[in-house]
Write a protein that holds these residues in place. Structure first.
Motif, short mmCIF file in Angstrom:
data_model
loop_
_atom_site.label_atom_id
_atom_site.label_comp_id
_atom_site.label_asym_id
_atom_site.label_seq_id
_atom_site.Cartn_x
_atom_site.Cartn_y
_atom_site.Cartn_z
N HIS A 74 -6.25 -3.54 -2.74
CA HIS A 74 -5.83 -2.42 -3.57
C HIS A 74 -7.01 -1.80 -4.32
O HIS A 74 -7.04 -0.60 -4.57
CB HIS A 74 -4.73 -2.86 -4.55
CG HIS A 74 -5.16 -3.83 -5.60
ND1 HIS A 74 -5.24 -5.18 -5.37
CD2 HIS A 74 -5.53 -3.65 -6.89
CE1 HIS A 74 -5.63 -5.79 -6.48
NE2 HIS A 74 -5.82 -4.88 -7.42
N ILE A 75 -8.02 -2.63 -4.64
CA ILE A 75 -9.22 -2.09 -5.28
C ILE A 75 -9.98 -1.21 -4.30
O ILE A 75 -10.41 -0.09 -4.61
CB ILE A 75 -10.12 -3.21 -5.81
CG1 ILE A 75 -9.36 -4.06 -6.84
CG2 ILE A 75 -11.40 -2.65 -6.38
CD1 ILE A 75 -9.02 -3.31 -8.11
N GLU A 76 -10.16 -1.72 -3.08
CA GLU A 76 -10.89 -0.96 -2.06
C GLU A 76 -10.17 0.34 -1.72
O GLU A 76 -10.78 1.40 -1.62
CB GLU A 76 -11.07 -1.82 -0.82
CG GLU A 76 -11.77 -1.11 0.35
CD GLU A 76 -13.17 -0.63 0.00
OE1 GLU A 76 -13.62 0.34 0.62
OE2 GLU A 76 -13.80 -1.22 -0.90
N LEU A 77 -8.85 0.25 -1.53
CA LEU A 77 -8.08 1.45 -1.22
C LEU A 77 -8.23 2.51 -2.30
O LEU A 77 -8.37 3.70 -2.02
CB LEU A 77 -6.60 1.10 -1.08
CG LEU A 77 -6.07 0.69 0.28
CD1 LEU A 77 -4.59 0.34 0.17
CD2 LEU A 77 -6.27 1.79 1.31
N GLY A 99 2.21 6.20 -18.43
CA GLY A 99 2.31 5.03 -19.29
C GLY A 99 1.34 3.92 -18.96
O GLY A 99 1.29 2.90 -19.65
N GLY A 100 0.58 4.08 -17.87
CA GLY A 100 -0.39 3.06 -17.50
C GLY A 100 0.23 1.82 -16.91
O GLY A 100 -0.35 0.73 -17.01
N LEU A 101 1.38 1.95 -16.25
CA LEU A 101 2.03 0.81 -15.64
C LEU A 101 1.45 0.54 -14.26
O LEU A 101 0.98 1.45 -13.58
CB LEU A 101 3.54 1.05 -15.53
CG LEU A 101 4.27 1.30 -16.85
CD1 LEU A 101 5.75 1.49 -16.60
CD2 LEU A 101 4.02 0.17 -17.83
N ALA A 102 1.50 -0.71 -13.84
CA ALA A 102 0.95 -1.11 -12.54
C ALA A 102 1.76 -2.28 -12.00
O ALA A 102 1.30 -3.41 -11.99
CB ALA A 102 -0.53 -1.47 -12.67
N ASN A 103 2.98 -1.97 -11.54
CA ASN A 103 3.86 -3.05 -11.09
C ASN A 103 4.23 -2.97 -9.61
O ASN A 103 5.12 -3.67 -9.15
CB ASN A 103 5.13 -3.10 -11.95
CG ASN A 103 5.91 -1.79 -11.90
OD1 ASN A 103 5.53 -0.86 -11.19
ND2 ASN A 103 6.98 -1.73 -12.66
N ASP A 104 3.57 -2.09 -8.87
CA ASP A 104 3.72 -2.04 -7.42
C ASP A 104 2.41 -1.51 -6.86
O ASP A 104 1.47 -1.23 -7.60
CB ASP A 104 4.93 -1.20 -6.99
CG ASP A 104 4.82 0.25 -7.42
OD1 ASP A 104 3.80 0.66 -7.99
OD2 ASP A 104 5.79 1.01 -7.18
N LEU A 105 2.33 -1.41 -5.54
CA LEU A 105 1.06 -1.02 -4.93
C LEU A 105 0.64 0.38 -5.36
O LEU A 105 -0.52 0.60 -5.73
CB LEU A 105 1.16 -1.08 -3.40
CG LEU A 105 -0.11 -0.69 -2.63
CD1 LEU A 105 -1.30 -1.55 -3.04
CD2 LEU A 105 0.12 -0.77 -1.12
N ALA A 106 1.57 1.36 -5.33
CA ALA A 106 1.22 2.74 -5.66
C ALA A 106 0.69 2.85 -7.09
O ALA A 106 -0.38 3.44 -7.33
CB ALA A 106 2.42 3.65 -5.46
N THR A 108 -0.47 0.51 -9.02
CA THR A 108 -1.70 -0.26 -9.19
C THR A 108 -2.90 0.49 -8.63
O THR A 108 -3.98 0.52 -9.24
CB THR A 108 -1.57 -1.62 -8.49
OG1 THR A 108 -0.47 -2.34 -9.05
CG2 THR A 108 -2.83 -2.46 -8.67
N LEU A 109 -2.72 1.13 -7.49
CA LEU A 109 -3.80 1.95 -6.93
C LEU A 109 -4.19 3.05 -7.90
O LEU A 109 -5.38 3.33 -8.11
CB LEU A 109 -3.35 2.57 -5.61
CG LEU A 109 -3.21 1.62 -4.41
CD1 LEU A 109 -2.57 2.36 -3.24
CD2 LEU A 109 -4.55 1.06 -4.00
N LEU A 110 -3.20 3.69 -8.50
CA LEU A 110 -3.48 4.80 -9.40
C LEU A 110 -4.15 4.32 -10.68
O LEU A 110 -4.96 5.04 -11.28
CB LEU A 110 -2.18 5.53 -9.74
CG LEU A 110 -1.61 6.35 -8.56
CD1 LEU A 110 -0.14 6.67 -8.77
CD2 LEU A 110 -2.43 7.64 -8.38
N MET A 111 -3.87 3.10 -11.11
CA MET A 111 -4.53 2.55 -12.29
C MET A 111 -5.95 2.09 -11.98
O MET A 111 -6.84 2.14 -12.83
CB MET A 111 -3.72 1.37 -12.83
CG MET A 111 -2.59 1.77 -13.75
SD MET A 111 -3.19 2.45 -15.31
CE MET A 111 -3.85 0.95 -16.08
N ALA A 112 -6.18 1.63 -10.75
CA ALA A 112 -7.47 1.03 -10.39
C ALA A 112 -8.48 2.05 -9.89
O ALA A 112 -9.64 1.71 -9.70
CB ALA A 112 -7.27 -0.05 -9.32
#
Length: 397
Positions: A74-77, A99-106, A108-112
């Motif tokens: 997910h970091i690389e993506l 809200g800065g949530l990261a509870n699924d792949l999408a 998390t990708l947007l946060m990372a």
């Protein structure tokens, strides 16, 4: 135009998700590499197989895929793309992003990611207009997220209004505009266009002959120079240009609210032909003749002065450009208007019926600034727009 560009396409869950498949096809045709990411909800509308087949790439779906996560997938993506595109961006996805949530792949990708993000919202009109969605939208814009759409129209649920996903062609144009290496790249320009409609009753209104063509051409010319364009348009005859953020309004009061919501901006061009007055006692039902010969009495009030409000406001752009549509003493009236409104430039034009300018395809303007008056020859409205956009780029350089 997108040759060699890498797009990470996050497909949200909504009936409009099917349009993402056409976006994949068009982006690849333009030369881009597209890596799709499907949310769980998106899989209810499009299949991973169809997205993978069109993209010719692996589709990513699960945050806890052991093979991918062993390589910090997910970091690389999130960082290997040149642009992250979210289409459709549902109310849920926008809320998670804001809200800065990261509870699924999408999410998390947007946060990372440290890659630019472009979203294309799509949802029910009531969800779009809900204060929470509008707060989230403002937060995302403040974070530098680019937005295309949504469009207004009939929804799958049967309701009508803003919330439809922009056409794949419009989303692709916004993607191309992001990568445009023009003199206005990284700049935000606000453009108003078209007439306003001030209601008399539910079926009658006060308006003018503006087609919105000049405003549309200005927005397109600024977009082509790399600017992010917020396009606030009244009920114009012409469709908005693709690749800009469209905000549709009816009245002058609605236009002012939309303009203020779109600020701050580096420059603003007020090409709209805003009605000077509104009916203060607009009827809630159609005014009927009663056979007596008596005429209805209408009371009027001045509409807000949008150009002056922005020119003298706390969020004043560096460059403010107005228009002066006149029928006599054009230069004198426009020069006085520039001083009275507090804007930097006024583009004056003669809109007498004999000129054919209002509602036509050509324009003849005089650019009035602190330095004086500069006459431009009569030319197509697209040529006027290109010349103005180039001058704006010079002024902001």
């Amino acid at each position: 135009m997108l040759a060699g560009k890498r797009l990470l396409l996050i497909i949200g869950g909504g009936i409009a998700a099917y349009k993402a498949l056409d976006l994949i096809r068009q982006a690849r045709r333009a030369g881009a590499t597209v890596t799709p990411v499907l949310t769980r909800a998106a899989e209810e509308f499009v299949t991973p197989l169809s997205a993978s087949a069109l993209a010719a790439e692996k589709v990513y779906r699960d945050l806890f895929d052991l093979t991918d996560e062993a390589e910090m997938g997910h970091i690389e993506l999130s960082r290997s793309a040149d642009l992250v595109v979210v289409a459709p961006a549902t109310a849920d996805l926008m809320g998670k992003m804001a809200g800065g949530l990261a509870n699924d792949l999408a999410s998390t990708l947007l946060m990372a990611t440290d890659t630019p993000v472009l979203i294309a919202p799509a949802m029910n009109v009531r969800m779009w207009e809900h204060p929470a969605t509008q707060r989230n939208l403002a937060t995302l814009r403040g974070d530098g997220v680019k937005v295309v759409g949504p469009d207004a129209g009939e929804m799958a649920c049967g309701e009508f209004g803003p919330g439809r996903l922009s056409a794949p062609e419009a989303i692709l144009a916004a993607i191309e505009a992001h990568f445009a290496d023009g003199p206005l790249t990284g700049r935000h320009v606000l453009v108003t266009s078209g007439p306003t409609h001030e209601p008399i009753d539910p079926v009658r209104y006060i308006a003018n002959r503006s087609s919105g063509q000049q405003g549309k051409d200005i927005a397109a010319a600024l977009r082509d120079l790399g600017a992010r364009v917020s396009f606030v348009t009244g009920p114009a005859d012409v469709a908005p240009p693709e690749g800009v953020e469209v905000h549709r309004v009816e009245t002058a009061a609605e236009m002012l609210r939309a303009v203020e919501a779109a600020l701050p901006a580096d420059a603003a061009v007020f090409a709209a032909a805003v009605a000077d007055w509104r009916v203060t006692d607009a009827a809630s039902s159609k005014i009927k003749k009663d056979g007596s010969g008596a005429l209805p009495t209408l009371s009027f009030a001045e509409n807000p002065d949008i150009l002056a409000t922005v020119s003298k406001g706390a969020q004043r752009p560096k460059l403010v450009v107005g228009f002066a549509a006149e029928t006599d003493d054009v230069i004198a009236h426009a020069t006085a208007k520039r001083a009275r409104k507090g804007c930097d430039w006024i583009l004056a034009n003669d809109v007498s019926p004999a000129t054919g300018i209002m509602g036509g395809t050509e324009n003849a303007v005089t650019l009035i600034s602190e330095e004086g008056a500069e006459n431009w020859p009569r030319m197509g409205k697209d040529a006027v727009a290109a010349r103005l956009a180039a001058r704006i780029a010079e002024a902001l350089a």
